[in-house]
Enzyme design. Structure first.
Site, PDB file in Angstrom:
ATOM      1  CB  SER A 150      32.821  45.000  40.595  1.00  0.00           C
ATOM      2  OG  SER A 150      32.049  46.081  41.107  1.00  0.00           O
ATOM      3  CE1 TYR A 171      37.052  46.448  43.041  1.00  0.00           C
ATOM      4  CE2 TYR A 171      34.941  47.488  42.570  1.00  0.00           C
ATOM      5  CZ  TYR A 171      35.670  46.379  42.952  1.00  0.00           C
ATOM      6  OH  TYR A 171      35.021  45.204  43.226  1.00  0.00           O
ATOM      7  CE  LYS A 175      36.997  43.590  40.710  1.00  0.00           C
ATOM      8  NZ  LYS A 175      37.578  42.248  40.953  1.00  0.00           N
TER       9      LYS A 175
END
Length: 265
Positions: A150, A171, A175
């Site tokens: 991402s 998050y 990633k």
């Protein structure tokens, strides 16, 4: 002849969204596709889709697919998943690590349980699955591992935008770790003809998950269709490792680089 004729692909997190789009695109290119997720029966109207639905669409279009339930937060489920796919299809040529569990919560409010779960599914699981499939790929003399990342892996830039301040730190950490795993594993496998790449969308993709988390809307004109990620994923999963490995790629940028007709202007 499709680019993936005779290949077997395992796509995790394939009950909806990007995972489903990649599975369907790979099947249309000739692969037998094993799709995996926790969702076997639809139980949440906010997040529609099951691996059974994905298999049904692939088969209706004339492709070959199988559904394999697995909770990637558990090591035994990961082991069982690989064994199940090998029992059904005989090999695994392509592994797409797409499954994710995501919470958007400020660090000051982030629980240890959720922190551990996110890293288990998004970092530990891709690493473990790669360990499990690499021996088969070595035996076959080729292989492709694709980790779905991402733009959140990039560092937020000042002045900070509202999206950077809404609690996506963990998050982004997951990633970023996945991308570093990608480049490191690509180096380790450089002489084994096993390509290892990561792929992220240039823009937010409208999926049940991103819509649920209010990152975009179904009709957002600034969003990226799931098909762009699917086309880019295919480009990274049939070329030899000597041609393309260790890439931290972005979907639309990659398609433009390759002169793909589906590239977003």
């Amino acid at each position: 002849m499709g680019q993936l004729d005779g290949k077997v692909a395992l796509v995790t997190g394939a009950s909806r969204g990007i995972g489903t789009a990649i599975a369907e695109r790979f099947a249309s290119a000739g692969a037998a596709v094993a799709v995996s997720a926790r969702t076997v029966d639809a139980t949440d109207a906010r997040l529609p889709g099951t691996i059974g639905d994905t298999v049904a669409r692939i088969e209706a279009a004339g492709g070959t697919a199988s559904a394999h339930r697995a909770d990637l937060a558990h090591a035994m489920d990961r082991q069982d998943l690989i064994e199940s796919v090998l029992d059904r299809h005989g090999t695994i040529d392509i592994l797409v690590n797409n499954a994710a569990v995501t919470y958007f919560t400020p660090i000051t409010e982030f629980s240890a349980r959720r922190f551990a779960l996110m890293f288990e599914v998004q970092v530990t699981a891709p690493t473990h699955l790669a360990q499990l499939v690499i021996p088969t790929m070595r035996t076959r003399g080729h292989g492709w591992i694709l980790n779905i990342s991402s733009i959140a892996a990039c560092h937020p830039r000042q002045p900070y935008q509202p999206r950077a301040m809404r609690g996506g730190t963990v998050y982004g950490m997951c990633k970023a770790a996945l991308e570093r795993f990608t480049s490191g594993l690509a180096a380790e496998l450089q002489n084994a003809d096993i390509a290892v790449n990561s792929l992220a969308p240039n823009r937010v993709v409208p999926t049940p998950g991103t819509v649920f988390h209010q990152l975009t809307t179904e009709n957002d004109p600034e969003s990226e269709p799931p098909s762009v990620m699917a086309d880019a994923a295919l480009e990274l999963c049939y070329r030899p490792a000597t041609e393309m490995t260790g890439r931290i790629a972005y979907s639309a940028d990659l398609l433009r680089e390759l002169g793909h007709p589906a590239a977003i202007p």
